[in-house]
Design a protein around this motif. Structure first.
Motif, PDB file in Angstrom:
ATOM      1  N   PRO A  35       0.815  -1.223   0.000  1.00 48.73           N
ATOM      2  CA  PRO A  35       0.000   0.000   0.000  1.00 48.73           C
ATOM      3  C   PRO A  35       0.844   1.266   0.000  1.00 48.73           C
ATOM      4  O   PRO A  35       0.355   2.341  -0.352  1.00 48.73           O
ATOM      5  N   ALA A  36       2.118   1.126   0.386  1.00 49.61           N
ATOM      6  CA  ALA A  36       3.013   2.282   0.450  1.00 49.61           C
ATOM      7  C   ALA A  36       3.842   2.459  -0.809  1.00 49.61           C
ATOM      8  O   ALA A  36       4.642   3.400  -0.893  1.00 49.61           O
ATOM      9  N   ALA A  37       3.654   1.600  -1.797  1.00 56.66           N
ATOM     10  CA  ALA A  37       4.551   1.576  -2.956  1.00 56.66           C
ATOM     11  C   ALA A  37       4.608   2.907  -3.695  1.00 56.66           C
ATOM     12  O   ALA A  37       5.669   3.314  -4.162  1.00 56.66           O
ATOM     13  N   GLN A  38       3.476   3.575  -3.817  1.00 58.24           N
ATOM     14  CA  GLN A  38       3.424   4.818  -4.595  1.00 58.24           C
ATOM     15  C   GLN A  38       3.505   6.066  -3.722  1.00 58.24           C
ATOM     16  O   GLN A  38       3.320   7.184  -4.215  1.00 58.24           O
ATOM     17  N   LEU A  39       3.791   5.880  -2.435  1.00 59.87           N
ATOM     18  CA  LEU A  39       3.857   7.014  -1.513  1.00 59.87           C
ATOM     19  C   LEU A  39       5.299   7.436  -1.287  1.00 59.87           C
ATOM     20  O   LEU A  39       6.222   6.609  -1.322  1.00 59.87           O
ATOM     21  N   ALA A  40       5.491   8.713  -1.047  1.00 62.19           N
ATOM     22  CA  ALA A  40       6.843   9.259  -0.916  1.00 62.19           C
ATOM     23  C   ALA A  40       7.356   9.130   0.515  1.00 62.19           C
ATOM     24  O   ALA A  40       6.589   9.222   1.478  1.00 62.19           O
ATOM     25  N   ASN A  41       8.675   8.906   0.615  1.00 58.83           N
ATOM     26  CA  ASN A  41       9.320   8.999   1.916  1.00 58.83           C
ATOM     27  C   ASN A  41       9.365  10.449   2.351  1.00 58.83           C
ATOM     28  O   ASN A  41       9.505  11.355   1.526  1.00 58.83           O
ATOM     29  N   VAL A  42       9.259  10.664   3.647  1.00 62.53           N
ATOM     30  CA  VAL A  42       9.333  12.029   4.181  1.00 62.53           C
ATOM     31  C   VAL A  42      10.546  12.131   5.089  1.00 62.53           C
ATOM     32  O   VAL A  42      10.974  11.134   5.682  1.00 62.53           O
ATOM     33  N   PRO A  43      11.128  13.312   5.201  1.00 62.74           N
ATOM     34  CA  PRO A  43      12.281  13.479   6.092  1.00 62.74           C
ATOM     35  C   PRO A  43      11.895  13.191   7.541  1.00 62.74           C
ATOM     36  O   PRO A  43      10.786  13.522   7.975  1.00 62.74           O
ATOM     37  N   MET A  44      12.788  12.569   8.278  1.00 66.91           N
ATOM     38  CA  MET A  44      12.578  12.331   9.706  1.00 66.91           C
ATOM     39  C   MET A  44      13.919  12.299  10.406  1.00 66.91           C
ATOM     40  O   MET A  44      14.953  11.968   9.784  1.00 66.91           O
ATOM     41  N   ASP A  45      13.928  12.658  11.683  1.00 65.48           N
ATOM     42  CA  ASP A  45      15.189  12.635  12.418  1.00 65.48           C
ATOM     43  C   ASP A  45      15.495  11.211  12.871  1.00 65.48           C
ATOM     44  O   ASP A  45      14.670  10.295  12.748  1.00 65.48           O
ATOM     45  N   ASP A  46      16.699  11.016  13.407  1.00 71.06           N
ATOM     46  CA  ASP A  46      17.136   9.660  13.766  1.00 71.06           C
ATOM     47  C   ASP A  46      16.257   9.034  14.838  1.00 71.06           C
ATOM     48  O   ASP A  46      15.988   7.826  14.794  1.00 71.06           O
ATOM     49  N   GLU A  47      15.810   9.840  15.796  1.00 73.54           N
ATOM     50  CA  GLU A  47      14.975   9.298  16.861  1.00 73.54           C
ATOM     51  C   GLU A  47      13.637   8.801  16.310  1.00 73.54           C
ATOM     52  O   GLU A  47      13.169   7.716  16.672  1.00 73.54           O
ATOM     53  N   GLU A  48      13.021   9.575  15.431  1.00 74.67           N
ATOM     54  CA  GLU A  48      11.772   9.154  14.803  1.00 74.67           C
ATOM     55  C   GLU A  48      11.973   7.894  13.978  1.00 74.67           C
ATOM     56  O   GLU A  48      11.161   6.959  14.035  1.00 74.67           O
ATOM     57  N   ARG A  49      13.044   7.871  13.202  1.00 75.54           N
ATOM     58  CA  ARG A  49      13.308   6.714  12.353  1.00 75.54           C
ATOM     59  C   ARG A  49      13.479   5.455  13.187  1.00 75.54           C
ATOM     60  O   ARG A  49      12.939   4.388  12.845  1.00 75.54           O
ATOM     61  N   ARG A  50      14.229   5.551  14.300  1.00 76.86           N
ATOM     62  CA  ARG A  50      14.441   4.369  15.153  1.00 76.86           C
ATOM     63  C   ARG A  50      13.127   3.903  15.775  1.00 76.86           C
ATOM     64  O   ARG A  50      12.874   2.694  15.882  1.00 76.86           O
ATOM     65  N   HIS A  51      12.286   4.852  16.191  1.00 77.11           N
ATOM     66  CA  HIS A  51      11.016   4.473  16.806  1.00 77.11           C
ATOM     67  C   HIS A  51      10.089   3.794  15.789  1.00 77.11           C
ATOM     68  O   HIS A  51       9.490   2.743  16.078  1.00 77.11           O
TER      69      HIS A  51
END
Length: 214
Positions: A35-51
């Motif tokens: 379902p995420a195939a056509q959706l864009a990645n958004v910027p996130m900080d390291d803490e958000e990414r790890r969570h």
């Protein structure tokens, strides 16, 4: 056309093949696009990414457990139609497994090292439930899917609003899990009493704590 009757050895070999497809990274192939195939990645900080990676790792391990549960039940199911339902549900859950693994790679993370352990435990539980009765086996599916639905609701609430890729995956997973649970009850699954459900919640907490970081 006559349907083929598989021997116990045939089914054991099939289970071994399925376990490798579940546990070897990259081996699971989804039948439906993410379902995420056509959706864009958004910027996130390291803490958000790890969570977010921790949440997706929990969900990935949950799908590993689902695969093992369904395969164990299919091995010991007494009625062919129940066995077929288990195998069909397992095939649909492969999509979830592949979607979560793909999202983990996008987050520069990886599945839990504890997956083989949880696969073995879940397979044993599923096989034992199937040995007791098909109704108990189907009831266990329904109770498990209800528990997964609660986990997904909690994870959706924790996701940052801008992480639309992870959200799309979890929302579709939630929809599928509700359907699987309802199908299990409609097929004759027993409704488990509160003490059994409480024990299942306790086991799920052990899994989530173990897999969030590793």
């Amino acid at each position: 056309m006559n349907s083929r009757h598989y021997s116990l050895l045939d089914r054991l070999l099939t289970q071994a093949d399925q376990s490798l497809r579940t546990l070897v990274p990259g081996a699971a192939q989804a039948q439906r696009p993410s379902p995420a195939a056509q959706l864009a990645n958004v910027p996130m900080d390291d803490e958000e990414r790890r969570h977010i990676a921790g949440l997706m790792r929990i969900n990935h391990t949950g799908e590993v457990c689902a695969q093992a549960l369904y395969q164990g039940q299919a091995l010991t199911a007494q009625l062919p139609d129940v066995r077929e339902k288990m195998e069909h549900a397992a095939a649909e859950e492969i999509d979830h497994l592949a979607w979560c693994e793909q999202r983990l790679r996008e987050l520069n993370s990886q599945p839990s090292v504890f997956n083989p352990l949880f696969y073995g435990l879940s397979f044993g539980i599923g096989a034992a439930a199937g040995l007791i009765s098909d109704r108990v086996s189907l009831g266990f599916v329904a109770a498990t899917e209800q528990l997964v639905e609660r986990h997904l609701d909690d994870h959706l609430a924790q996701l940052p609003e801008e992480d639309i890729k992870s959200r799309a995956i979890l929302e579709q997973m939630r929809e599928d899990e509700i359907e699987h649970g309802n199908q299990a009850l409609d097929a004759g699954g027993v409704v488990f009493p509160p003490p059994v459900k409480a024990a299942m919640v306790l086991l799920s907490k052990v899994m989530t704590k173990a897999t969030y970081r590793t």
